[in-house]
Design an enzyme around this catalytic site. Structure first.
Site, PDB file in Angstrom:
ATOM      1  N   ARG A 109      -1.766  -0.517  10.313  1.00  0.00           N
ATOM      2  CA  ARG A 109      -1.817  -1.011  11.689  1.00  0.00           C
ATOM      3  C   ARG A 109      -0.759  -0.288  12.507  1.00  0.00           C
ATOM      4  O   ARG A 109      -1.006   0.758  13.056  1.00  0.00           O
ATOM      5  CB  ARG A 109      -1.638  -2.545  11.704  1.00  0.00           C
ATOM      6  CG  ARG A 109      -1.914  -3.205  13.054  1.00  0.00           C
ATOM      7  CD  ARG A 109      -1.622  -4.706  12.985  1.00  0.00           C
ATOM      8  NE  ARG A 109      -0.236  -4.998  12.697  1.00  0.00           N
ATOM      9  CZ  ARG A 109       0.704  -5.194  13.613  1.00  0.00           C
ATOM     10  NH1 ARG A 109       0.403  -5.165  14.897  1.00  0.00           N
ATOM     11  NH2 ARG A 109       1.963  -5.439  13.272  1.00  0.00           N
ATOM     12  N   HIS A 122       0.500  -9.389  -6.653  1.00  0.00           N
ATOM     13  CA  HIS A 122       1.102 -10.167  -5.563  1.00  0.00           C
ATOM     14  C   HIS A 122       1.648 -11.495  -6.100  1.00  0.00           C
ATOM     15  O   HIS A 122       2.141 -12.312  -5.330  1.00  0.00           O
ATOM     16  CB  HIS A 122       0.045 -10.504  -4.505  1.00  0.00           C
ATOM     17  CG  HIS A 122      -0.243  -9.398  -3.520  1.00  0.00           C
ATOM     18  ND1 HIS A 122       0.717  -8.561  -3.028  1.00  0.00           N
ATOM     19  CD2 HIS A 122      -1.400  -9.035  -2.902  1.00  0.00           C
ATOM     20  CE1 HIS A 122       0.158  -7.711  -2.165  1.00  0.00           C
ATOM     21  NE2 HIS A 122      -1.115  -7.975  -2.079  1.00  0.00           N
ATOM     22  N   THR A 136       0.843  -1.195   0.000  1.00  0.00           N
ATOM     23  CA  THR A 136       0.000   0.000   0.000  1.00  0.00           C
ATOM     24  C   THR A 136       0.882   1.249   0.000  1.00  0.00           C
ATOM     25  O   THR A 136       0.622   2.214  -0.724  1.00  0.00           O
ATOM     26  CB  THR A 136      -0.911  -0.002   1.253  1.00  0.00           C
ATOM     27  OG1 THR A 136      -1.423  -1.320   1.449  1.00  0.00           O
ATOM     28  CG2 THR A 136      -2.044   0.988   1.123  1.00  0.00           C
ATOM     29  N   TRP A 137       1.921   1.209   0.802  1.00  0.00           N
ATOM     30  CA  TRP A 137       2.856   2.341   0.912  1.00  0.00           C
ATOM     31  C   TRP A 137       3.584   2.567  -0.419  1.00  0.00           C
ATOM     32  O   TRP A 137       3.657   3.697  -0.921  1.00  0.00           O
ATOM     33  CB  TRP A 137       3.850   2.031   2.039  1.00  0.00           C
ATOM     34  CG  TRP A 137       4.776   3.133   2.393  1.00  0.00           C
ATOM     35  CD1 TRP A 137       4.641   4.466   2.116  1.00  0.00           C
ATOM     36  CD2 TRP A 137       6.004   3.000   3.124  1.00  0.00           C
ATOM     37  NE1 TRP A 137       5.704   5.169   2.624  1.00  0.00           N
ATOM     38  CE2 TRP A 137       6.540   4.287   3.250  1.00  0.00           C
ATOM     39  CE3 TRP A 137       6.672   1.914   3.696  1.00  0.00           C
ATOM     40  CZ2 TRP A 137       7.748   4.521   3.920  1.00  0.00           C
ATOM     41  CZ3 TRP A 137       7.862   2.133   4.364  1.00  0.00           C
ATOM     42  CH2 TRP A 137       8.394   3.433   4.474  1.00  0.00           C
ATOM     43  N   GLY A 155       2.864  -0.165  11.309  1.00  0.00           N
ATOM     44  CA  GLY A 155       3.873   0.374  10.388  1.00  0.00           C
ATOM     45  C   GLY A 155       5.257   0.441  11.007  1.00  0.00           C
ATOM     46  O   GLY A 155       5.995   1.393  10.773  1.00  0.00           O
TER      47      GLY A 155
HETATM   48  N1  LIG Z   1       2.655   4.522   4.752  1.00  0.00           N
HETATM   49  C1  LIG Z   1       3.092   3.448   5.373  1.00  0.00           C
HETATM   50  N2  LIG Z   1       4.321   3.439   5.937  1.00  0.00           N
HETATM   51  C2  LIG Z   1       4.788   2.350   6.584  1.00  0.00           C
HETATM   52  N3  LIG Z   1       4.077   1.196   6.731  1.00  0.00           N
HETATM   53  C3  LIG Z   1       2.846   1.157   6.178  1.00  0.00           C
HETATM   54  C4  LIG Z   1       2.302   2.266   5.482  1.00  0.00           C
HETATM   55  N4  LIG Z   1       1.069   1.922   5.058  1.00  0.00           N
HETATM   56  C5  LIG Z   1       0.832   0.673   5.477  1.00  0.00           C
HETATM   57  N5  LIG Z   1       1.896   0.201   6.166  1.00  0.00           N
HETATM   58  C6  LIG Z   1       2.052  -1.115   6.818  1.00  0.00           C
HETATM   59  O1  LIG Z   1       2.246  -2.113   5.818  1.00  0.00           O
HETATM   60  C7  LIG Z   1       1.621  -3.330   6.235  1.00  0.00           C
HETATM   61  C8  LIG Z   1       0.545  -3.717   5.241  1.00  0.00           C
HETATM   62  O2  LIG Z   1       1.215  -4.243   4.140  1.00  0.00           O
HETATM   63  P1  LIG Z   1       0.651  -4.164   2.669  1.00  0.00           P
HETATM   64  O3  LIG Z   1       0.329  -2.784   2.318  1.00  0.00           O
HETATM   65  O4  LIG Z   1       1.635  -4.878   1.804  1.00  0.00           O
HETATM   66  O5  LIG Z   1      -0.689  -5.013   2.773  1.00  0.00           O
HETATM   67  S1  LIG Z   1      -1.551  -5.470   1.513  1.00  0.00           S
HETATM   68  O6  LIG Z   1      -0.779  -6.459   0.787  1.00  0.00           O
HETATM   69  O7  LIG Z   1      -1.855  -4.303   0.695  1.00  0.00           O
HETATM   70  O8  LIG Z   1      -2.765  -6.070   2.107  1.00  0.00           O
HETATM   71  C9  LIG Z   1       1.039  -3.064   7.606  1.00  0.00           C
HETATM   72  O9  LIG Z   1       2.093  -3.421   8.514  1.00  0.00           O
HETATM   73  P2  LIG Z   1       1.848  -3.737  10.064  1.00  0.00           P
HETATM   74  O10 LIG Z   1       1.548  -2.435  10.711  1.00  0.00           O
HETATM   75  O11 LIG Z   1       3.139  -4.321  10.559  1.00  0.00           O
HETATM   76  O12 LIG Z   1       0.724  -4.716  10.145  1.00  0.00           O
HETATM   77  C10 LIG Z   1       0.794  -1.574   7.542  1.00  0.00           C
HETATM   78  O13 LIG Z   1       0.649  -0.952   8.797  1.00  0.00           O
END
Ligand SMILES: Nc1ncnc2c1ncn2[C@@H]1O[C@H](COP(=O)(O)OS(=O)(=O)O)[C@@H](OP(=O)(O)O)[C@H]1O
Length: 334
Positions: free
Chosen positions: A299, A144, A74-75, A301
């Site tokens: 969640r 994916h 997502t990031w 991050g």
């Molecule tokens: N902007 C930003 N910066 C840093 N981290 C972020 C960001 N956005 C989403 N997240 C964290 O990424 C985790 C979700 O992964 P994905 O985006 O790959 O999920 S998905 O495949 O789209 O369902 C999930 O990790 P966890 O917090 O460890 O569960 C998200 O919190």
């Protein structure tokens, strides 16, 4: 006598082919799984995956964000979109006010998954497929799927660029565990998810295979496959945004750097900002085939949250397994 070329089994009816693939019975988490081109997939997804392989036509300038779930998809979608579209949608200044101009940016209205579609979902409906065909170039897409499942249109030509993001599997698996358990009413047996943590697999497919599939290609085709790491993006977001811009052929000019465009992109896509937006949009339309609420992608991050869930013994055994699997490949999480 001329030989008749062998029929491509995928030209036949998808259902017939799928029925011949090795299968695993349903679990509380997953419906029936089938082994396809080296990876396990829910049977239900295979018609769309096969249609994607058959019908997708890569165009010059296409950029595909690739990843395993829960690795920063997502990031990265947000960063790549904000970078690629900065001409049309300048990222709002960090200290900018909340005026209409600043709220115009799509990432302030939409979840990044709505800006960058998953190709395997696109091919599940004719409507989405037609929308993709009508999308003007350059297109920003995502998947994916493992490299071994991508269509030849992507792998055998140099038209597409792939940006792959990976994450330390212990954190990825714990993130997945939370994602599955976020909806308590689903009552999914967490022991099933724990089994995948122990084995370091995602739906039965080894995580290292997914990473090495892209990593090995990036070594021979560095202009086509860029590997990013979640942990490195957290530590050096600016550097990684610059890498993305250069890789897609849109490096930041000096005047853009002076105008702090990179900082503005980093801020627009920061975890805090995206989580707050996701929370404010939580009740609105769900994303990715209308399945997931906006806020479910944000969640903690953080790096290293696994320590709160995985025992030291389990962590040690996962580390040992991964170091054996990556041995000799040149890949590390450092
Ligand atoms: N902007 C930003 N910066 C840093 N981290 C972020 C960001 N956005 C989403 N997240 C964290 O990424 C985790 C979700 O992964 P994905 O985006 O790959 O999920 S998905 O495949 O789209 O369902 C999930 O990790 P966890 O917090 O460890 O569960 C998200 O919190």
């Amino acid at each position: 006598m001329a030989h008749r070329p062998l029929a491509d089994p995928e030209d036949e009816d998808h259902d017939e082919l799928i029925a011949t693939l090795p299968c695993k019975p349903p679990t509380p988490l997953m419906r029936r799984m089938r082994l396809y081109r080296g990876g396990w997939f829910p049977e239900k997804w295979l018609p769309a995956i096969m249609a994607f392989r058959r019908r997708f036509e890569a165009r010059d300038g296409d950029v595909v964000v690739a990843s395993l779930p829960k690795c920063g998809t997502t990031w990265l979608k947000a960063l790549a979109f904000a970078t690629a579209a900065r001409g049309t949608y300048p990222p709002p200044p960090v200290a900018g006010g909340d005026d209409e101009g600043n709220r115009r940016h799509p990432l302030l209205r939409l979840n990044p998954h709505e800006c960058v579609p998953f190709l395997e979902s696109v091919y599940s409906t004719m409507e989405e497929e037609s929308k993709l065909d009508a999308t003007p170039s350059p297109r920003l897409l995502s998947t994916h799927l493992p490299y071994s499942v991508l269509p030849a249109s992507i792998t055998d030509s140099s038209r597409c660029k792939i940006i792959y993001v990976c994450r330390q599997p212990k954190d990825m698996l714990i993130s997945f565990w939370h994602f599955i358990n976020r909806d308590k009413s689903r009552d999914v047996s967490s022991s099933y998810v724990w089994e995948s943590v122990r084995e370091c697999t995602y739906f039965g497919s080894p995580i290292w295979d997914h990473i090495l599939g892209y990593w090995n290609v990036s070594k021979v085709k560095p202009d086509n496959v860029l590997i990013l790491k979640y942990e490195d993006m957290k530590r050096n977001p600016t550097e990684n945004v610059e890498k993305i811009a250069e890789f897609i052929g849109q490096p930041f000019s000096n005047s853009e750097k002076e105008a702090s465009i990179v900082d503005n992109i980093v801020e627009l896509c920061s975890f805090e900002k995206m989580k707050a937006l996701g929370a404010s949009m939580a009740g609105s339309q769900k994303v990715i085939s209308s399945e997931f609420p906006n806020d479910s992608f944000f969640r903690k991050g953080a790096i290293g949250d696994w320590v709160n869930h995985v025992t030291p013994e389990m962590a040690e055994s996962l580390d040992k397994l991964l170091s054996e699997k990556f041995d000799g490949s040149g890949f590390t999480f450092m």
